[in-house]
Enzyme design. Structure first.
Site, PDB file in Angstrom:
ATOM      1  N   SER A 173       0.868  -1.186   0.000  1.00  0.00           N
ATOM      2  CA  SER A 173       0.000   0.000   0.000  1.00  0.00           C
ATOM      3  C   SER A 173       0.902   1.232   0.000  1.00  0.00           C
ATOM      4  CB  SER A 173      -0.854  -0.017   1.279  1.00  0.00           C
ATOM      5  OG  SER A 173      -1.447   1.239   1.509  1.00  0.00           O
ATOM      6  N   TYR A 230      -1.891  -1.610  10.661  1.00  0.00           N
ATOM      7  CA  TYR A 230      -1.998  -1.770   9.204  1.00  0.00           C
ATOM      8  C   TYR A 230      -0.781  -1.159   8.499  1.00  0.00           C
ATOM      9  CZ  TYR A 230      -3.664  -1.508   4.429  1.00  0.00           C
ATOM     10  OH  TYR A 230      -3.758  -1.643   3.060  1.00  0.00           O
TER      11      TYR A 230
HETATM   12  N1  LIG Z   1      -8.806  -0.835  -0.935  1.00  0.00           N
HETATM   13  C1  LIG Z   1      -7.831  -0.033  -0.577  1.00  0.00           C
HETATM   14  O1  LIG Z   1      -8.041   1.157  -0.341  1.00  0.00           O
HETATM   15  C2  LIG Z   1      -6.419  -0.566  -0.495  1.00  0.00           C
HETATM   16  C3  LIG Z   1      -5.361   0.347  -0.541  1.00  0.00           C
HETATM   17  C4  LIG Z   1      -4.060  -0.121  -0.466  1.00  0.00           C
HETATM   18  C5  LIG Z   1      -3.829  -1.480  -0.331  1.00  0.00           C
HETATM   19  N2  LIG Z   1      -4.874  -2.340  -0.285  1.00  0.00           N
HETATM   20  C6  LIG Z   1      -4.581  -3.764  -0.110  1.00  0.00           C
HETATM   21  O2  LIG Z   1      -5.119  -4.491  -1.190  1.00  0.00           O
HETATM   22  C7  LIG Z   1      -5.379  -5.832  -0.775  1.00  0.00           C
HETATM   23  C8  LIG Z   1      -6.759  -6.226  -1.217  1.00  0.00           C
HETATM   24  O3  LIG Z   1      -7.703  -5.432  -0.537  1.00  0.00           O
HETATM   25  P1  LIG Z   1      -9.058  -4.926  -1.217  1.00  0.00           P
HETATM   26  O4  LIG Z   1      -9.013  -3.455  -1.287  1.00  0.00           O
HETATM   27  O5  LIG Z   1      -9.362  -5.680  -2.437  1.00  0.00           O
HETATM   28  O6  LIG Z   1     -10.067  -5.282  -0.016  1.00  0.00           O
HETATM   29  P2  LIG Z   1     -11.317  -6.269   0.031  1.00  0.00           P
HETATM   30  O7  LIG Z   1     -12.275  -5.968  -1.056  1.00  0.00           O
HETATM   31  O8  LIG Z   1     -11.782  -6.209   1.458  1.00  0.00           O
HETATM   32  O9  LIG Z   1     -10.678  -7.697  -0.261  1.00  0.00           O
HETATM   33  C9  LIG Z   1      -9.845  -8.332   0.656  1.00  0.00           C
HETATM   34  C10 LIG Z   1      -9.664  -9.774   0.246  1.00  0.00           C
HETATM   35  O10 LIG Z   1      -8.871 -10.423   1.246  1.00  0.00           O
HETATM   36  C11 LIG Z   1      -9.559 -11.577   1.701  1.00  0.00           C
HETATM   37  N3  LIG Z   1      -9.306 -11.820   3.107  1.00  0.00           N
HETATM   38  C12 LIG Z   1      -9.425 -10.963   4.151  1.00  0.00           C
HETATM   39  N4  LIG Z   1      -9.190 -11.595   5.310  1.00  0.00           N
HETATM   40  C13 LIG Z   1      -8.905 -12.894   5.000  1.00  0.00           C
HETATM   41  C14 LIG Z   1      -8.601 -14.051   5.753  1.00  0.00           C
HETATM   42  N5  LIG Z   1      -8.548 -14.022   7.098  1.00  0.00           N
HETATM   43  N6  LIG Z   1      -8.378 -15.219   5.108  1.00  0.00           N
HETATM   44  C15 LIG Z   1      -8.459 -15.281   3.755  1.00  0.00           C
HETATM   45  N7  LIG Z   1      -8.740 -14.218   2.988  1.00  0.00           N
HETATM   46  C16 LIG Z   1      -8.975 -13.041   3.598  1.00  0.00           C
HETATM   47  C17 LIG Z   1     -11.046 -11.264   1.490  1.00  0.00           C
HETATM   48  O11 LIG Z   1     -11.778 -12.456   1.293  1.00  0.00           O
HETATM   49  P3  LIG Z   1     -12.809 -13.106   2.348  1.00  0.00           P
HETATM   50  O12 LIG Z   1     -13.513 -12.004   3.042  1.00  0.00           O
HETATM   51  O13 LIG Z   1     -13.666 -13.978   1.477  1.00  0.00           O
HETATM   52  O14 LIG Z   1     -11.922 -13.907   3.221  1.00  0.00           O
HETATM   53  C18 LIG Z   1     -11.000 -10.498   0.169  1.00  0.00           C
HETATM   54  O15 LIG Z   1     -10.998 -11.385  -0.919  1.00  0.00           O
HETATM   55  C19 LIG Z   1      -5.166  -5.857   0.748  1.00  0.00           C
HETATM   56  O16 LIG Z   1      -3.912  -6.412   1.037  1.00  0.00           O
HETATM   57  C20 LIG Z   1      -5.190  -4.381   1.122  1.00  0.00           C
HETATM   58  O17 LIG Z   1      -4.442  -4.124   2.279  1.00  0.00           O
HETATM   59  C21 LIG Z   1      -6.161  -1.918  -0.363  1.00  0.00           C
END
Ligand SMILES: NC(=O)c1ccc[n+]([C@@H]2O[C@H](COP(=O)([O-])OP(=O)(O)OC[C@H]3O[C@@H](n4cnc5c(N)ncnc54)[C@H](OP(=O)(O)O)[C@@H]3O)[C@@H](O)[C@H]2O)c1
Length: 275
Positions: A150, A163
């Site tokens: 991130s 985080y």
């Molecule tokens: N969205 C943002 O603003 C942002 C910014 C910078 C970085 N990121 C990073 O991008 C990545 C993806 O996030 P996203 O934005 O796509 O968020 P998201 O829509 O909440 O997706 C997160 C994914 O991680 C999975 N996950 C969460 N906890 C888990 C667990 N205990 N076991 C297995 N799977 C798990 C969730 O699946 P289930 O719920 O089905 O388990 C989901 O598929 C993350 O690493 C996040 O830190 C996001």
């Protein structure tokens, strides 16, 4: 069961994506499938993984898309995942370590389990998966890893302390590995998105954060596209979007005595604000 879709073809690369049930991980799955790769999709919500598999299979029935429902916060999760891969005779060429979450609020008040879970998923599971899959990649002299960090990796983050720290770990680990593996045929790319409208903000309960008003949002699709193309070009760090690049620049070069009070102002939750 593995046989979902067709049999593996030696010509197709196998890409394992964690957190593929929605958001950036799902976007990765769609983009990677367009390059005719086989897929292993991992997350807790197996029904959502099956939905993603259905969407991809409807476009191309040729690929093998294997679904594994797993809670990566469990200490034995990655060992179980490795066993499952071995049973299905699957050895990923590419790992996309994308699963992750954050929690927003005063660190002293947020639930202990939720905060330690950030280390379990964002740090421990990511690292163990990489350590378990890397030796086979090095032996094959091909393949690689995309770790999703991130822009938060480049600075401390008051009120999202765990985080930000977890993503700093991911950035450091990824850069070290990228250097260590140079010349082996295995590459490591760390993808550093800024805010992306996904389920992430909901889970972290961060909609009230002042910071969010000042940051642009790229779509999950744009971010996954940038990450996948950057990986194919063997880029070490990918920061999608001009404003996010500026944030990273500030994180690297603005002194922390100036940066920290600013971040604290931007990220203080409404009910913790003193003025
Ligand atoms: N969205 C943002 O603003 C942002 C910014 C910078 C970085 N990121 C990073 O991008 C990545 C993806 O996030 P996203 O934005 O796509 O968020 P998201 O829509 O909440 O997706 C997160 C994914 O991680 C999975 N996950 C969460 N906890 C888990 C667990 N205990 N076991 C297995 N799977 C798990 C969730 O699946 P289930 O719920 O089905 O388990 C989901 O598929 C993350 O690493 C996040 O830190 C996001």
């Amino acid at each position: 069961m593995p046989g979902e879709g067709e049999q593996r073809s030696g010509a197709r690369r196998l890409v394992l994506i964690t957190g593929a049930s929605g958001g950036i991980g799902e976007a990765f799955a769609h983009r990677v499938a367009e390059d005719n790769c086989d897929l292993v999709l991992v997350a807790r919500k197996e029904d959502e993984l099956n939905r993603v598999r259905g969407l991809i299979s409807a476009r191309s029935a040729k690929q093998l898309i294997s679904v594994i429902g797993l809670d990566l916060s469990r200490q034995d999760a990655v060992a179980k995942l490795s066993e499952e891969l071995a049973q299905r005779n699957l050895s990923p060429d590419v790992l996309i370590n994308n699963a992750g979450y954050g929690a927003y609020g005063p660190t002293a008040e947020l639930p202990l389990d939720e905060q330690l879970g950030i280390i379990d998923v964002n740090v421990r599971a990511l690292t163990e998966l990489l350590l378990r899959l890397l030796p086979a990649m090095v032996a094959r002299k091909s393949g690689g890893i995309i770790n999703v960090a991130s822009t938060a990796a480049f600075m401390p983050g008051p009120y999202m302390s765990l985080y930000y720290a977890s993503k700093a770990f991911v950035l450091s680990l990824s850069e070290s590995l990228a250097a260590e593996l140079a010349g082996t045929g295995v590459t490591v790319t760390v993808l550093c998105p800024g805010p992306v409208p996904t389920g992430f903000q909901e889970r972290a309960q961060m909609r009230s954060m002042r910071f969010m008003r000042y940051l642009s949002s790229l779509s999950a699709h744009d971010v996954a596209l940038a990450g996948w193309e950057g990986f194919k070009q063997h880029r070490r760090i990918v920061v999608p979007g001009a404003l996010n690049k500026a944030t990273v620049y500030a994180g690297r070069y603005v002194p922390h005595w100036l940066m920290l009070p600013t971040l604290r102002y931007l990220q203080t939750p409404p009910n913790s604000r003193r003025s």
